[in-house]
Design an enzyme around this catalytic site. Structure first.
Site, PDB file in Angstrom:
ATOM      1  N   ILE A   1      39.260  53.788  13.986  1.00 26.94           N
ATOM      2  CA  ILE A   1      39.963  54.983  13.505  1.00 26.94           C
ATOM      3  C   ILE A   1      39.057  55.790  12.586  1.00 26.94           C
ATOM      4  O   ILE A   1      39.007  57.018  12.656  1.00 26.94           O
ATOM      5  CB  ILE A   1      41.265  54.568  12.771  1.00 26.94           C
ATOM      6  CG1 ILE A   1      42.285  54.005  13.763  1.00 26.94           C
ATOM      7  CG2 ILE A   1      41.867  55.762  12.024  1.00 26.94           C
ATOM      8  CD1 ILE A   1      43.551  53.436  13.103  1.00 26.94           C
TER       9      ILE A   1
ATOM     10  N   ASN B   1      40.029  54.581   4.385  1.00 30.64           N
ATOM     11  CA  ASN B   1      40.408  54.047   5.696  1.00 30.64           C
ATOM     12  C   ASN B   1      40.001  52.595   5.884  1.00 30.64           C
ATOM     13  O   ASN B   1      40.623  51.876   6.667  1.00 30.64           O
ATOM     14  CB  ASN B   1      39.746  54.918   6.778  1.00 30.64           C
ATOM     15  CG  ASN B   1      39.724  54.242   8.121  1.00 30.64           C
ATOM     16  OD1 ASN B   1      40.749  54.176   8.808  1.00 30.64           O
ATOM     17  ND2 ASN B   1      38.578  53.698   8.504  1.00 30.64           N
TER      18      ASN B   1
ATOM     19  N   GLY C   1      39.575  48.857   6.224  1.00 34.47           N
ATOM     20  CA  GLY C   1      40.584  47.811   6.143  1.00 34.47           C
ATOM     21  C   GLY C   1      40.202  46.613   6.988  1.00 34.47           C
ATOM     22  O   GLY C   1      39.471  46.737   7.966  1.00 34.47           O
ATOM     23  N   ILE C   2      40.692  45.455   6.550  1.00 33.44           N
ATOM     24  CA  ILE C   2      40.452  44.224   7.300  1.00 33.44           C
ATOM     25  C   ILE C   2      41.767  43.478   7.476  1.00 33.44           C
ATOM     26  O   ILE C   2      42.739  43.744   6.762  1.00 33.44           O
ATOM     27  CB  ILE C   2      39.446  43.295   6.568  1.00 33.44           C
ATOM     28  CG1 ILE C   2      39.959  42.916   5.163  1.00 33.44           C
ATOM     29  CG2 ILE C   2      38.071  43.936   6.485  1.00 33.44           C
ATOM     30  CD1 ILE C   2      39.156  41.803   4.497  1.00 33.44           C
TER      31      ILE C   2
ATOM     32  N   GLN D   1      55.182  42.492   8.944  1.00 37.53           N
ATOM     33  CA  GLN D   1      54.739  41.920  10.223  1.00 37.53           C
ATOM     34  C   GLN D   1      54.544  40.428  10.071  1.00 37.53           C
ATOM     35  O   GLN D   1      53.883  39.988   9.104  1.00 37.53           O
ATOM     36  CB  GLN D   1      53.434  42.594  10.689  1.00 37.53           C
ATOM     37  CG  GLN D   1      52.734  41.922  11.858  1.00 37.53           C
ATOM     38  CD  GLN D   1      53.577  41.910  13.129  1.00 37.53           C
ATOM     39  OE1 GLN D   1      54.271  42.863  13.456  1.00 37.53           O
ATOM     40  NE2 GLN D   1      53.531  40.802  13.853  1.00 37.53           N
TER      41      GLN D   1
ATOM     42  N   GLY E   1      53.078  37.030   9.988  1.00 38.45           N
ATOM     43  CA  GLY E   1      51.677  36.588   9.883  1.00 38.45           C
ATOM     44  C   GLY E   1      50.797  37.509   9.063  1.00 38.45           C
ATOM     45  O   GLY E   1      49.577  37.387   9.084  1.00 38.45           O
TER      46      GLY E   1
ATOM     47  N   TYR F   1      48.271  41.644   4.398  1.00 35.39           N
ATOM     48  CA  TYR F   1      48.022  43.000   4.915  1.00 35.39           C
ATOM     49  C   TYR F   1      49.231  43.909   4.631  1.00 35.39           C
ATOM     50  O   TYR F   1      49.081  45.058   4.197  1.00 35.39           O
ATOM     51  CB  TYR F   1      47.752  42.898   6.415  1.00 35.39           C
ATOM     52  CG  TYR F   1      47.310  44.165   7.093  1.00 35.39           C
ATOM     53  CD1 TYR F   1      45.960  44.505   7.155  1.00 35.39           C
ATOM     54  CD2 TYR F   1      48.224  45.013   7.708  1.00 35.39           C
ATOM     55  CE1 TYR F   1      45.539  45.657   7.811  1.00 35.39           C
ATOM     56  CE2 TYR F   1      47.814  46.166   8.364  1.00 35.39           C
ATOM     57  CZ  TYR F   1      46.474  46.485   8.417  1.00 35.39           C
ATOM     58  OH  TYR F   1      46.066  47.624   9.071  1.00 35.39           O
TER      59      TYR F   1
ATOM     60  N   TYR G   1      50.211  50.674  16.129  1.00 36.12           N
ATOM     61  CA  TYR G   1      49.171  49.885  16.814  1.00 36.12           C
ATOM     62  C   TYR G   1      48.273  50.824  17.612  1.00 36.12           C
ATOM     63  O   TYR G   1      48.716  51.506  18.527  1.00 36.12           O
ATOM     64  CB  TYR G   1      49.826  48.818  17.692  1.00 36.12           C
ATOM     65  CG  TYR G   1      50.287  47.630  16.860  1.00 36.12           C
ATOM     66  CD1 TYR G   1      49.566  46.452  16.845  1.00 36.12           C
ATOM     67  CD2 TYR G   1      51.413  47.727  16.040  1.00 36.12           C
ATOM     68  CE1 TYR G   1      49.946  45.375  16.049  1.00 36.12           C
ATOM     69  CE2 TYR G   1      51.816  46.663  15.250  1.00 36.12           C
ATOM     70  CZ  TYR G   1      51.072  45.488  15.254  1.00 36.12           C
ATOM     71  OH  TYR G   1      51.463  44.433  14.455  1.00 36.12           O
TER      72      TYR G   1
HETATM   73  N1  CAA Z   1      58.726  36.712  14.884  1.00 36.40           N
HETATM   74  C1  CAA Z   1      59.249  35.450  14.854  1.00 36.40           C
HETATM   75  N2  CAA Z   1      58.579  34.366  15.225  1.00 36.40           N
HETATM   76  C2  CAA Z   1      57.331  34.523  15.622  1.00 36.40           C
HETATM   77  C3  CAA Z   1      56.704  35.797  15.667  1.00 36.40           C
HETATM   78  C4  CAA Z   1      57.464  36.898  15.286  1.00 36.40           C
HETATM   79  N3  CAA Z   1      56.956  38.141  15.312  1.00 36.40           N
HETATM   80  N4  CAA Z   1      55.445  35.624  16.106  1.00 36.40           N
HETATM   81  C5  CAA Z   1      55.279  34.307  16.322  1.00 36.40           C
HETATM   82  N5  CAA Z   1      56.421  33.652  16.033  1.00 36.40           N
HETATM   83  C6  CAA Z   1      56.668  32.221  16.133  1.00 36.40           C
HETATM   84  C7  CAA Z   1      56.102  31.668  17.435  1.00 36.40           C
HETATM   85  O1  CAA Z   1      57.018  31.868  18.483  1.00 36.40           O
HETATM   86  C8  CAA Z   1      55.885  30.224  17.089  1.00 36.40           C
HETATM   87  O2  CAA Z   1      57.099  29.552  17.149  1.00 36.40           O
HETATM   88  P1  CAA Z   1      57.145  28.067  17.722  1.00 36.40           P
HETATM   89  O3  CAA Z   1      56.271  27.255  16.814  1.00 36.40           O
HETATM   90  O4  CAA Z   1      58.600  27.717  17.616  1.00 36.40           O
HETATM   91  O5  CAA Z   1      56.630  28.155  19.112  1.00 36.40           O
HETATM   92  C9  CAA Z   1      55.485  30.252  15.623  1.00 36.40           C
HETATM   93  O6  CAA Z   1      55.952  31.527  15.116  1.00 36.40           O
HETATM   94  C10 CAA Z   1      53.992  30.180  15.436  1.00 36.40           C
HETATM   95  O7  CAA Z   1      53.377  31.260  16.179  1.00 36.40           O
HETATM   96  P2  CAA Z   1      51.862  31.227  16.613  1.00 36.40           P
HETATM   97  O8  CAA Z   1      51.665  30.098  17.575  1.00 36.40           O
HETATM   98  O9  CAA Z   1      51.427  32.579  17.043  1.00 36.40           O
HETATM   99  O10 CAA Z   1      51.206  30.788  15.225  1.00 36.40           O
HETATM  100  P3  CAA Z   1      49.743  30.845  14.817  1.00 36.40           P
HETATM  101  O11 CAA Z   1      49.683  30.185  13.487  1.00 36.40           O
HETATM  102  O12 CAA Z   1      48.845  30.360  15.900  1.00 36.40           O
HETATM  103  O13 CAA Z   1      49.441  32.414  14.699  1.00 36.40           O
HETATM  104  C11 CAA Z   1      49.613  34.603  13.852  1.00 36.40           C
HETATM  105  C12 CAA Z   1      50.205  33.199  13.826  1.00 36.40           C
HETATM  106  C13 CAA Z   1      48.161  34.549  13.368  1.00 36.40           C
HETATM  107  C14 CAA Z   1      50.407  35.434  12.866  1.00 36.40           C
HETATM  108  C15 CAA Z   1      49.646  35.182  15.270  1.00 36.40           C
HETATM  109  O14 CAA Z   1      50.972  35.128  15.728  1.00 36.40           O
HETATM  110  C16 CAA Z   1      49.207  36.617  15.295  1.00 36.40           C
HETATM  111  O15 CAA Z   1      48.022  36.914  15.314  1.00 36.40           O
HETATM  112  N6  CAA Z   1      50.158  37.583  15.334  1.00 36.40           N
HETATM  113  C17 CAA Z   1      49.864  38.984  15.347  1.00 36.40           C
HETATM  114  C18 CAA Z   1      49.909  39.548  13.961  1.00 36.40           C
HETATM  115  C19 CAA Z   1      49.712  41.047  14.050  1.00 36.40           C
HETATM  116  O16 CAA Z   1      50.485  41.777  14.658  1.00 36.40           O
HETATM  117  N7  CAA Z   1      48.664  41.560  13.403  1.00 36.40           N
HETATM  118  C20 CAA Z   1      48.397  42.950  13.454  1.00 36.40           C
HETATM  119  C21 CAA Z   1      46.916  43.149  13.502  1.00 36.40           C
HETATM  120  S1  CAA Z   1      46.495  44.851  13.816  1.00 36.40           S
HETATM  121  C22 CAA Z   1      46.850  45.625  12.415  1.00 36.40           C
HETATM  122  O17 CAA Z   1      47.231  45.062  11.428  1.00 36.40           O
HETATM  123  C23 CAA Z   1      46.660  47.117  12.426  1.00 36.40           C
HETATM  124  C24 CAA Z   1      47.883  47.826  12.011  1.00 36.40           C
HETATM  125  O18 CAA Z   1      47.892  48.388  10.915  1.00 36.40           O
HETATM  126  C25 CAA Z   1      49.000  47.923  12.931  1.00 36.40           C
END
Ligand code: CAA
Length: 240
Positions: free
Chosen positions: A14, A82, A84-85, A141, A143, A147, A179
């Site tokens: 971006i 801007n 960010g990590i 969000q 996880g 952030y 996104y």
């Molecule tokens: N809501 C509810 N439950 C969720 C969920 C959600 N959104 N996402 C995952 N879960 C649940 C899974 O179903 C799983 O449940 P079970 O154990 O019962 O199967 C449990 O949580 C663990 O999920 P993961 O296996 O994915 O866990 P992990 O530890 O391997 O990974 C994570 C977790 C790192 C957060 C991974 O899910 C991930 O990377 N998620 C995406 C996070 C995201 O959207 N980041 C945005 C990056 S881009 C950005 O930030 C730019 C911006 O400004 C938009």
């Protein structure tokens, strides 16, 4: 003389699109980057935009960079925070280092660079600051407590500083991208990303240019009456 704009994280994703759009709008652009020399050199070669290497999380490095930029150019009048990590993990797996890295880089940097450029803007009675927030700072969000907290902090920071800047013709606004098709978003596990895209009413990821055009708009001289606002650009994913 063309106004000087500093864009942090301005050589990739971006930020690169913002740097190019501001240059096309007639600004003298300095694009900051932290570590990826090869990407920065390629960006400079392609666009002719000057690149400056420093860590936005370090107050000392920011201070030295601002000093050097202002010695070579005019005062910085346009600042786009801007850089960010992400260090995504559920809270139980998130270390204190993951928390600190995201807070320092995404939110601390806003303090560092606003603090270091604000007095110059006040003296000139002109300034345009745009802080890049996020849909995940607005909606949260899974996880991303680090952030989301940093980006949510940016939104509050923006509204507070806007009040301080108004009487000096300094506007402070936030843009909250959804996104967007960048390396950061491509790092999200494919199955998770697929589910996220399914929730975007517009039916696609954003492009960096979708965001950059808003920064050109908010930093225009004519945008004098827009301050303290957050422009959400997310394809309808979160209507805030
Ligand atoms: N809501 C509810 N439950 C969720 C969920 C959600 N959104 N996402 C995952 N879960 C649940 C899974 O179903 C799983 O449940 P079970 O154990 O019962 O199967 C449990 O949580 C663990 O999920 P993961 O296996 O994915 O866990 P992990 O530890 O391997 O990974 C994570 C977790 C790192 C957060 C991974 O899910 C991930 O990377 N998620 C995406 C996070 C995201 O959207 N980041 C945005 C990056 S881009 C950005 O930030 C730019 C911006 O400004 C938009």
């Amino acid at each position: 003389m063309s106004r000087v704009a500093l864009v942090t994280g301005g050589t990739r994703g971006i930020g690169a699109a913002i740097s190019v759009a501001l240059k096309n709008a007639g600004r003298t652009v300095l694009a900051n980057y932290a570590g990826n020399d090869a990407a920065a050199a390629a960006f400079h070669k392609e666009t002719g935009i000057e690149v400056v290497k420093f860590d936005v999380a370090s107050y000392e490095q920011c201070a030295e960079a601002v000093r050097q930029i202002e010695a070579r150019h005019d005062k910085i009048e346009i600042l786009v925070n801007n850089a960010g990590i992400t260090r995504d993990a559920v809270l139980s797996k998130m270390s204190r280092e993951m928390w600190d890295a995201v807070i320092d880089t995404n939110l601390g940097a806003c303090f560092n660079l606003c603090k270091l450029t604000f007095d110059g803007m006040k003296a000139h009675k002109f300034g345009r600051i745009v802080n890049i927030g996020s849909i995940n700072g607005q909606a949260g969000q899974y996880g991303q407590v680090n952030y989301a907290a940093a980006k949510s902090g940016i939104h509050g920071f923006t509204k507070a500083l806007a009040q301080e800047g108004a009487r000096f013709s300094i506007t402070v606004n936030a843009v909250a991208p959804g996104y967007v098709d960048t390396d950061m978003v491509r790092a999200v596990p494919p199955d998770v990303l697929e589910k996220i895209i399914a929730k975007i009413p517009r039916g696609r990821l954003g492009t960096a240019e979708d965001i950059a055009r808003s920064v050109v708009f908010l930093t225009a001289d004519e945008a004098d009456f827009i301050t303290g606002s957050t422009l959400s650009i997310n394809g309808g994913q979160h209507m805030y």
